[in-house]
Design a protein around this motif. Structure first.
Motif, mmCIF file in Angstrom:
data_model
loop_
_atom_site.group_PDB
_atom_site.id
_atom_site.type_symbol
_atom_site.label_atom_id
_atom_site.label_comp_id
_atom_site.label_asym_id
_atom_site.label_seq_id
_atom_site.Cartn_x
_atom_site.Cartn_y
_atom_site.Cartn_z
ATOM 1 N N LEU A 161 -6.821 9.737 -2.574
ATOM 2 C CA LEU A 161 -6.486 8.411 -2.639
ATOM 3 C C LEU A 161 -5.156 8.022 -1.906
ATOM 4 C CD1 LEU A 161 -7.094 5.669 -3.169
ATOM 5 C CD2 LEU A 161 -6.440 5.768 -5.708
ATOM 6 N N THR A 162 -4.131 8.772 -2.186
ATOM 7 C CA THR A 162 -2.708 8.539 -1.786
ATOM 8 C C THR A 162 -2.807 8.763 0.050
ATOM 9 O OG1 THR A 162 -1.732 9.775 -3.520
ATOM 10 C CG2 THR A 162 -0.344 9.630 -1.522
ATOM 11 N N LEU A 187 -4.621 5.312 1.341
ATOM 12 C CA LEU A 187 -3.805 4.417 1.256
ATOM 13 C C LEU A 187 -2.653 4.426 2.428
ATOM 14 C CD1 LEU A 187 -3.248 4.058 -2.484
ATOM 15 C CD2 LEU A 187 -4.724 2.655 -0.982
ATOM 16 N N THR A 188 -2.214 5.781 2.641
ATOM 17 C CA THR A 188 -0.962 6.040 3.605
ATOM 18 C C THR A 188 -1.649 5.881 4.991
ATOM 19 O OG1 THR A 188 0.016 7.692 2.344
ATOM 20 C CG2 THR A 188 0.577 7.576 4.517
ATOM 21 N N LEU A 247 2.216 1.629 -3.512
ATOM 22 C CA LEU A 247 1.061 1.955 -4.439
ATOM 23 C C LEU A 247 0.992 3.533 -4.016
ATOM 24 C CD1 LEU A 247 -1.075 1.191 -6.575
ATOM 25 C CD2 LEU A 247 -2.553 0.560 -4.594
ATOM 26 N N ALA A 248 1.090 3.847 -2.873
ATOM 27 C CA ALA A 248 0.603 5.373 -2.585
ATOM 28 C C ALA A 248 1.495 6.474 -2.996
ATOM 29 C CB ALA A 248 0.644 5.501 -1.014
ATOM 30 N N THR A 272 -0.119 6.481 -7.096
ATOM 31 C CA THR A 272 -0.981 7.505 -7.084
ATOM 32 C C THR A 272 -0.408 9.011 -6.632
ATOM 33 O OG1 THR A 272 -1.383 7.147 -4.624
ATOM 34 C CG2 THR A 272 -2.783 6.106 -6.619
ATOM 35 N N ALA A 281 -2.279 2.178 5.502
ATOM 36 C CA ALA A 281 -0.884 1.320 5.566
ATOM 37 C C ALA A 281 -0.182 1.606 6.945
ATOM 38 C CB ALA A 281 -0.064 1.537 4.163
ATOM 39 N N LEU A 284 0.833 -1.348 -0.014
ATOM 40 C CA LEU A 284 0.062 -0.037 0.072
ATOM 41 C C LEU A 284 0.909 1.168 -0.048
ATOM 42 C CD1 LEU A 284 -2.849 -1.261 2.453
ATOM 43 C CD2 LEU A 284 -3.033 -0.977 -0.087
#
Length: 569
Positions: free
Chosen positions: A428-429, A432-433, A387-388, A392, A436, A384
């Motif tokens: 979204l970032t 996700l942060t 991904l972040a 993103t 995570a 995650l």
């Protein structure tokens, strides 16, 4: 005297009045401890675990004037000792009885306790040894019963206090039971044998169950892989034979656990001690060091040290009553760990333990078990975060920095397209942060003290990530004269957060809870960062070039327009 001098004198007086001496006598001159037999090692108290040392005598009866052979031995090395004989009827008495004669004056010395010369024996240095032999001479006024006591120091603060030894009786005295002065009986030392050769994975899944790391590990061909096997013995399956092998400088171990969390586990350790290996069982009550080391219940012990690996084999009954050990006719998760030792004491495992993916019935049918050193929840944390901040977050900043001119007038839900895309990706970032960030705390059940700077930087990234959307909600209008302050601050915090996130990820690659292939994982991450930075530089140069080109075209258009106006007039 000056005020400074008075203050110094006062401080020195207080220091002297409250001075508490800490004694450590590596040379064995410990007559101050004759009564209590307790070392003054920084206020440390004796070990509460079973003593790995014992006393033996060559006889159980004596007469005044007899010479008795007394042997101190153990299953691990020790650096110091204090040996005395006392009246068994009054073991708490501080009076030592009889006198000793040395068999090795270079390694031991006589002490004078209670003005009785030679009534105690200690070491002459902190040189490590495993056995001491002395001769005790019974005095003419010997009591009817004499018991030997010894305090053994493994290393400084690790010692066993006043370990009781055998009781010997004068001829004609009928022995009777005595209440021991120690709540922890000594371990009867075993005589493990040396394995003739390395283990082999042949038979895994057929005659024995195996847990291998990496898959396909065969310690006969590769001594640097981790191997554990278990097989039932006899037709009635009343005992289980365990084999353990792995590369380690200190110890290899495995544990039986009801779940995939460390704590309340039955642990078995193969600990390297100089040129030999000691095998013991212990219990882990939490994320702590194993407790209550014992060799009780273990049999057919053998070991081998070769090619940088530790190998050991032992057998234990399926059921051990009153031993605190798990029954082996149950299903457990298996943990396989290794690490360093210091002075015979194990330290925290150097890698994340290998944990079987499923429970295994120890006495069940043979199978090859699969395991992982990376908990799923920690894999999710890493995935995650990557991904972040590698997708993103990077794309969101790219959109805001370089793609505004591409959608000058297009709108989406009442806002410009670039703004909606940027805002969606950055929100979204943040989500996700946050998700995570919570996962390691769920896994560790608190703060990790072994992760170094990584969690601290992670907290900074989270805080800065939350500041950005909050600040954006309070941004001034586009035509405000303070708008440039927001733009500059928002952009600066964003760049700094992105740099901090990259540094945090680089530190996270080396965490033991998420073992990634080294150095490839770090190289790939650095390569991606270099590529993103290069792309930003290229797009920044392209953006400036486009602005300059548009400015030149605009100026050329204005010049042509003015020229046309003059020609018309």
């Amino acid at each position: 005297m000056s005020p400074v001098g008075l203050c110094f004198l006062f401080f020195f007086s207080v220091l002297v009045c409250h001075w508490e001496p800490v004694c450590c006598y590596a040379n064995g001159k410990v007559t101050k401890a004759c009564g209590s037999m307790k070392p003054h090692h920084g206020g440390a108290s004796g070990q509460t675990t079973l003593s790995p040392y014992q006393l033996q005598t060559n006889t159980s009866t004596f007469s005044p004037g007899d010479q008795i052979r007394v042997i101190l031995s153990g299953t691990s090395y020790f650096e110091g000792f204090l040996l005395q004989a006392r009246d068994a009827a009054q073991p708490e008495s501080a009076s030592a009885i009889g006198s000793f004669t040395l068999t090795n004056p270079d390694r031991m010395q006589l002490l004078t306790c209670n003005n009785h010369q030679g009534s105690a024996v200690s070491q002459t240095s902190d040189a490590r040894q495993t056995e001491v032999v002395v001769i005790w001479t019974a005095p003419q006024d010997s009591p009817n019963e004499v018991q030997f006591f010894v305090t053994v120091v493994a290393h400084y603060k690790v010692f066993w206090l006043k370990v009781p030894g055998p009781i010997i009786y004068q001829h004609g005295i009928t022995p009777h039971p005595h209440q021991t002065t120690s709540t922890h009986p000594t371990i009867q030392p075993t005589t493990p044998s040396i394995l003739p050769g390395p283990f082999t994975s042949e038979g895994c899944g057929q005659s024995k169950s195996c847990l291998l790391d990496p898959p396909g590990c065969d310690p006969e061909k590769d001594p640097h892989c981790f191997y554990m096997s278990m097989s039932t013995e006899g037709t009635d399956k009343t005992s289980v034979m365990f084999e353990l092998s792995g590369p380690a400088e200190g110890y290899v171990s495995f544990a039986l656990s009801w779940d995939t969390w460390m704590g309340n586990d039955d642990v078995y350790l193969c600990i390297k001690d100089e040129d030999r290996v000691s095998v013991s069982a212990a219990f882990v009550s939490g994320r702590t060091y194993p407790e209550d080391h014992s060799q009780s219940g273990l049999s057919s012990v053998s070991w081998r040290l070769a090619d940088g690996s530790i190998q050991c084999r032992f057998s234990r009954p399926v059921k051990l009553t009153n031993q605190g050990r798990f029954d082996l006719d149950q299903g457990y998760f298996l943990f396989l760990a290794s690490g360093h030792t210091q002075y015979g004491e194990i330290r925290k495992h150097s890698r994340q333990p290998l944990i079987s993916r499923d429970r295994k019935l120890i006495t069940g049918p043979p199978q090859v078990l699969r395991g992982s050193r990376s908990p799923t929840i920690m894999k999710m944390h890493g995935a995650l975060m990557l991904l972040a901040w590698m997708l993103t977050g990077s794309v969101g900043t790219f959109i805001a920095s370089f793609y505004k001119p591409d959608w000058p007038n297009q709108t989406l839900f009442g806002q410009k397209v670039w703004f909606q895309v940027h805002r969606g990706l950055m929100m979204l970032t943040v989500i996700l942060t946050v998700v995570a960030f919570c996962l390691p705390f769920i896994y560790r059940k608190g703060w990790s003290t072994d992760a170094g700077v990584h969690p601290h930087l992670g907290c900074c990234v989270l805080v800065l990530s939350l500041i950005q959307p909050i600040a954006a909600m309070h941004r001034p209008p586009p035509d405000s004269n303070r708008r440039f302050i927001f733009n500059w601050t928002h952009s600066s915090i964003g760049i700094f957060t992105e740099i901090l996130a990259v540094a945090t990820m680089l530190l996270g690659v080396g965490q033991t809870s998420l073992p990634l292939p080294s150095p490839w994982a770090t190289s790939v991450l650095i390569g991606y960062v270099v590529w993103v930075a290069s792309l930003k530089v290229a797009l920044g140069w392209h953006s400036r070039y486009r602005k300059c080109t548009e400015s030149l075209i605009s100026e050329h258009f204005m010049v042509e327009k003015k020229r046309n106006v003059k020609n018309v007039s």
